[in-house]
Design a protein around this motif. Sequence first.
Motif, PDB file in Angstrom:
ATOM      1  N   ALA A  86      -9.826   1.998   1.029  1.00  0.00           N
ATOM      2  CA  ALA A  86     -10.328   1.015   0.074  1.00  0.00           C
ATOM      3  C   ALA A  86      -9.187   0.321  -0.660  1.00  0.00           C
ATOM      4  CB  ALA A  86     -11.264   1.684  -0.922  1.00  0.00           C
ATOM      5  N   ALA A  87      -8.140   1.066  -1.006  1.00  0.00           N
ATOM      6  CA  ALA A  87      -6.987   0.459  -1.678  1.00  0.00           C
ATOM      7  C   ALA A  87      -6.302  -0.546  -0.755  1.00  0.00           C
ATOM      8  CB  ALA A  87      -6.005   1.549  -2.114  1.00  0.00           C
ATOM      9  N   VAL A 103      -7.715  -2.239   1.738  1.00  0.00           N
ATOM     10  CA  VAL A 103      -8.596  -3.402   1.883  1.00  0.00           C
ATOM     11  C   VAL A 103      -8.522  -4.282   0.641  1.00  0.00           C
ATOM     12  CG1 VAL A 103     -11.010  -4.107   2.069  1.00  0.00           C
ATOM     13  CG2 VAL A 103     -10.118  -2.322   3.553  1.00  0.00           C
ATOM     14  N   LEU A 104      -8.476  -3.675  -0.534  1.00  0.00           N
ATOM     15  CA  LEU A 104      -8.360  -4.458  -1.767  1.00  0.00           C
ATOM     16  C   LEU A 104      -7.033  -5.209  -1.827  1.00  0.00           C
ATOM     17  CD1 LEU A 104      -9.918  -2.055  -4.393  1.00  0.00           C
ATOM     18  CD2 LEU A 104     -10.763  -4.283  -3.707  1.00  0.00           C
ATOM     19  N   LEU A 105      -5.960  -4.559  -1.436  1.00  0.00           N
ATOM     20  CA  LEU A 105      -4.660  -5.238  -1.417  1.00  0.00           C
ATOM     21  C   LEU A 105      -4.650  -6.389  -0.420  1.00  0.00           C
ATOM     22  CD1 LEU A 105      -2.189  -2.236  -1.636  1.00  0.00           C
ATOM     23  CD2 LEU A 105      -2.437  -4.081  -3.299  1.00  0.00           C
ATOM     24  N   SER A 127      -7.240  -8.094   0.831  1.00  0.00           N
ATOM     25  CA  SER A 127      -8.112  -9.190   0.411  1.00  0.00           C
ATOM     26  C   SER A 127      -7.515  -9.954  -0.768  1.00  0.00           C
ATOM     27  CB  SER A 127      -9.500  -8.671   0.066  1.00  0.00           C
ATOM     28  OG  SER A 127      -9.432  -7.751  -0.993  1.00  0.00           O
ATOM     29  N   SER A 128      -6.816  -9.263  -1.650  1.00  0.00           N
ATOM     30  CA  SER A 128      -6.145  -9.954  -2.758  1.00  0.00           C
ATOM     31  C   SER A 128      -5.048 -10.878  -2.252  1.00  0.00           C
ATOM     32  CB  SER A 128      -5.557  -8.941  -3.731  1.00  0.00           C
ATOM     33  OG  SER A 128      -6.562  -8.148  -4.288  1.00  0.00           O
ATOM     34  N   TRP A 150       0.827  -1.211   0.000  1.00  0.00           N
ATOM     35  CA  TRP A 150       0.000   0.000   0.000  1.00  0.00           C
ATOM     36  C   TRP A 150       0.860   1.259   0.000  1.00  0.00           C
ATOM     37  CZ3 TRP A 150      -0.695   3.514   4.158  1.00  0.00           C
ATOM     38  CH2 TRP A 150      -1.662   4.485   3.916  1.00  0.00           C
TER      39      TRP A 150
END
Length: 68
Positions: free
Chosen positions: A51-52, A54-56, A58-59, A26
């Motif tokens: 949001a970035a 959380v996306l990282l 979860s990925s 991040w």
Amino acid sequence: MIRELDLLGVFLSPMAALLAAAAIAWLVLRRLLELTGVERRVWHPALFNFAAFVLLLSSLVLLVFGPR
């Protein structure tokens, strides 16, 4: 089976390692977005950063513990 990480006798959840990896990714992504000027065009930078992250995260979780 998910196993704990042994760090000098201290057992850590694998989620701690994933959180650290996501935080590093991040920081790199955030710096790149600042250099390219994308962050100035975002409506709510704090929400976008969250949001970035959380996306990282979860990925990474899906990559490591995803369906096999």
